[in-house]
Design a protein around this motif. Sequence first.
Motif, PDB file in Angstrom:
ATOM      1  N   LEU A  14       0.831  -1.204   0.000  1.00  0.00           N
ATOM      2  CA  LEU A  14       0.000   0.000   0.000  1.00  0.00           C
ATOM      3  C   LEU A  14       0.864   1.251   0.000  1.00  0.00           C
ATOM      4  O   LEU A  14       0.616   2.195  -0.752  1.00  0.00           O
ATOM      5  CB  LEU A  14      -0.928   0.023   1.219  1.00  0.00           C
ATOM      6  CG  LEU A  14      -2.056  -0.979   1.279  1.00  0.00           C
ATOM      7  CD1 LEU A  14      -2.786  -0.883   2.610  1.00  0.00           C
ATOM      8  CD2 LEU A  14      -3.026  -0.771   0.125  1.00  0.00           C
ATOM      9  N   ASN A  17       2.604   1.725  -3.389  1.00  0.00           N
ATOM     10  CA  ASN A  17       1.639   2.197  -4.389  1.00  0.00           C
ATOM     11  C   ASN A  17       1.244   3.647  -4.145  1.00  0.00           C
ATOM     12  O   ASN A  17       1.053   4.411  -5.093  1.00  0.00           O
ATOM     13  CB  ASN A  17       0.406   1.306  -4.408  1.00  0.00           C
ATOM     14  CG  ASN A  17       0.697  -0.063  -4.977  1.00  0.00           C
ATOM     15  OD1 ASN A  17       1.658  -0.253  -5.716  1.00  0.00           O
ATOM     16  ND2 ASN A  17      -0.121  -1.036  -4.611  1.00  0.00           N
ATOM     17  N   PHE A  18       1.142   4.036  -2.864  1.00  0.00           N
ATOM     18  CA  PHE A  18       0.787   5.422  -2.555  1.00  0.00           C
ATOM     19  C   PHE A  18       1.913   6.365  -2.967  1.00  0.00           C
ATOM     20  O   PHE A  18       1.658   7.448  -3.482  1.00  0.00           O
ATOM     21  CB  PHE A  18       0.447   5.560  -1.067  1.00  0.00           C
ATOM     22  CG  PHE A  18      -0.260   6.837  -0.734  1.00  0.00           C
ATOM     23  CD1 PHE A  18      -1.567   7.049  -1.139  1.00  0.00           C
ATOM     24  CD2 PHE A  18       0.364   7.820  -0.001  1.00  0.00           C
ATOM     25  CE1 PHE A  18      -2.233   8.229  -0.826  1.00  0.00           C
ATOM     26  CE2 PHE A  18      -0.287   9.002   0.318  1.00  0.00           C
ATOM     27  CZ  PHE A  18      -1.588   9.204  -0.099  1.00  0.00           C
ATOM     28  N   LYS A  21       1.628   6.867  -6.593  1.00  0.00           N
ATOM     29  CA  LYS A  21       0.512   7.774  -6.880  1.00  0.00           C
ATOM     30  C   LYS A  21       0.903   9.222  -6.585  1.00  0.00           C
ATOM     31  O   LYS A  21       0.621  10.122  -7.383  1.00  0.00           O
ATOM     32  CB  LYS A  21      -0.710   7.373  -6.052  1.00  0.00           C
ATOM     33  CG  LYS A  21      -1.927   8.192  -6.341  1.00  0.00           C
ATOM     34  CD  LYS A  21      -3.130   7.676  -5.550  1.00  0.00           C
ATOM     35  CE  LYS A  21      -4.346   8.512  -5.855  1.00  0.00           C
ATOM     36  NZ  LYS A  21      -5.531   8.029  -5.155  1.00  0.00           N
ATOM     37  N   GLN A  65      -5.847  13.406  -0.334  1.00  0.00           N
ATOM     38  CA  GLN A  65      -5.585  12.061  -0.859  1.00  0.00           C
ATOM     39  C   GLN A  65      -5.320  11.082   0.274  1.00  0.00           C
ATOM     40  O   GLN A  65      -5.764   9.936   0.240  1.00  0.00           O
ATOM     41  CB  GLN A  65      -4.366  12.068  -1.790  1.00  0.00           C
ATOM     42  CG  GLN A  65      -4.593  12.680  -3.132  1.00  0.00           C
ATOM     43  CD  GLN A  65      -3.315  12.644  -3.967  1.00  0.00           C
ATOM     44  OE1 GLN A  65      -2.361  11.948  -3.666  1.00  0.00           O
ATOM     45  NE2 GLN A  65      -3.305  13.428  -5.034  1.00  0.00           N
ATOM     46  N   THR A  66      -4.601  11.558   1.286  1.00  0.00           N
ATOM     47  CA  THR A  66      -4.271  10.717   2.433  1.00  0.00           C
ATOM     48  C   THR A  66      -5.525  10.274   3.166  1.00  0.00           C
ATOM     49  O   THR A  66      -5.668   9.098   3.518  1.00  0.00           O
ATOM     50  CB  THR A  66      -3.336  11.491   3.389  1.00  0.00           C
ATOM     51  OG1 THR A  66      -2.131  11.778   2.701  1.00  0.00           O
ATOM     52  CG2 THR A  66      -3.044  10.695   4.635  1.00  0.00           C
ATOM     53  N   LYS A  67      -6.434  11.200   3.420  1.00  0.00           N
ATOM     54  CA  LYS A  67      -7.664  10.852   4.135  1.00  0.00           C
ATOM     55  C   LYS A  67      -8.483   9.846   3.333  1.00  0.00           C
ATOM     56  O   LYS A  67      -9.032   8.891   3.891  1.00  0.00           O
ATOM     57  CB  LYS A  67      -8.482  12.100   4.451  1.00  0.00           C
ATOM     58  CG  LYS A  67      -7.814  13.017   5.441  1.00  0.00           C
ATOM     59  CD  LYS A  67      -7.494  12.272   6.727  1.00  0.00           C
ATOM     60  CE  LYS A  67      -6.564  13.043   7.607  1.00  0.00           C
ATOM     61  NZ  LYS A  67      -5.936  12.233   8.641  1.00  0.00           N
ATOM     62  N   PHE A  69      -7.279   7.717   1.164  1.00  0.00           N
ATOM     63  CA  PHE A  69      -6.495   6.477   1.226  1.00  0.00           C
ATOM     64  C   PHE A  69      -6.741   5.749   2.537  1.00  0.00           C
ATOM     65  O   PHE A  69      -7.017   4.543   2.555  1.00  0.00           O
ATOM     66  CB  PHE A  69      -5.008   6.821   1.056  1.00  0.00           C
ATOM     67  CG  PHE A  69      -4.067   5.690   1.322  1.00  0.00           C
ATOM     68  CD1 PHE A  69      -3.857   4.703   0.378  1.00  0.00           C
ATOM     69  CD2 PHE A  69      -3.370   5.623   2.523  1.00  0.00           C
ATOM     70  CE1 PHE A  69      -2.968   3.658   0.621  1.00  0.00           C
ATOM     71  CE2 PHE A  69      -2.483   4.591   2.772  1.00  0.00           C
ATOM     72  CZ  PHE A  69      -2.284   3.610   1.820  1.00  0.00           C
ATOM     73  N   GLU A  70      -6.644   6.471   3.658  1.00  0.00           N
ATOM     74  CA  GLU A  70      -6.856   5.850   4.970  1.00  0.00           C
ATOM     75  C   GLU A  70      -8.259   5.255   5.082  1.00  0.00           C
ATOM     76  O   GLU A  70      -8.426   4.137   5.577  1.00  0.00           O
ATOM     77  CB  GLU A  70      -6.658   6.876   6.094  1.00  0.00           C
ATOM     78  CG  GLU A  70      -5.234   7.290   6.287  1.00  0.00           C
ATOM     79  CD  GLU A  70      -5.085   8.417   7.290  1.00  0.00           C
ATOM     80  OE1 GLU A  70      -3.964   8.579   7.807  1.00  0.00           O
ATOM     81  OE2 GLU A  70      -6.065   9.149   7.558  1.00  0.00           O
ATOM     82  N   ALA A  72     -10.252   4.279   2.601  1.00  0.00           N
ATOM     83  CA  ALA A  72     -10.431   3.163   1.666  1.00  0.00           C
ATOM     84  C   ALA A  72      -9.706   1.903   2.132  1.00  0.00           C
ATOM     85  O   ALA A  72     -10.198   0.792   1.915  1.00  0.00           O
ATOM     86  CB  ALA A  72      -9.938   3.563   0.273  1.00  0.00           C
ATOM     87  N   GLU A  73      -8.561   2.065   2.764  1.00  0.00           N
ATOM     88  CA  GLU A  73      -7.731   0.913   3.107  1.00  0.00           C
ATOM     89  C   GLU A  73      -7.936   0.387   4.524  1.00  0.00           C
ATOM     90  O   GLU A  73      -7.446  -0.679   4.860  1.00  0.00           O
ATOM     91  CB  GLU A  73      -6.254   1.247   2.893  1.00  0.00           C
ATOM     92  CG  GLU A  73      -5.906   1.607   1.467  1.00  0.00           C
ATOM     93  CD  GLU A  73      -6.220   0.498   0.466  1.00  0.00           C
ATOM     94  OE1 GLU A  73      -6.313  -0.678   0.855  1.00  0.00           O
ATOM     95  OE2 GLU A  73      -6.374   0.827  -0.719  1.00  0.00           O
ATOM     96  N   VAL A  82      -1.530   7.738   7.918  1.00  0.00           N
ATOM     97  CA  VAL A  82      -0.475   8.342   7.120  1.00  0.00           C
ATOM     98  C   VAL A  82      -0.172   9.741   7.645  1.00  0.00           C
ATOM     99  O   VAL A  82      -1.066  10.482   8.028  1.00  0.00           O
ATOM    100  CB  VAL A  82      -0.906   8.426   5.636  1.00  0.00           C
ATOM    101  CG1 VAL A  82       0.095   9.204   4.816  1.00  0.00           C
ATOM    102  CG2 VAL A  82      -1.099   7.037   5.074  1.00  0.00           C
TER     103      VAL A  82
END
Length: 108
Positions: A14, A17-18, A21, A65-67, A69-70, A72-73, A82
Amino acid sequence: MKKLEQNITHVQELGSNFVKKLNSRSRICNTAHLKYLDIERYKIIFVVEKDIYFDFERMYPLYQQTKAFEKAESNEDFTVEVSFIPSVDSLNTHRLMSDSYIFQYDRK
């Protein structure tokens, strides 16, 4: 122990990949550090270029993007948080390691 290994592998993927991105348009981040709190909770610190880190207009989209990502994952069995720090000459990776950020990703 097997679940811990699986989760560490998963969070490393993850994080990698981040980073890809984040760097899709321009180089923002070259290094990330991973800390596991327990078998289900992990933290990643991304080291971003200093000029970007201190520029609100450029960092705000990264935080958004971080929020996403957090959200979703993460789920009830797996959580990833993150954060960012600036890339500076005085960055002491030994201190990060002493704070349990024991895994490191370096972009080649």
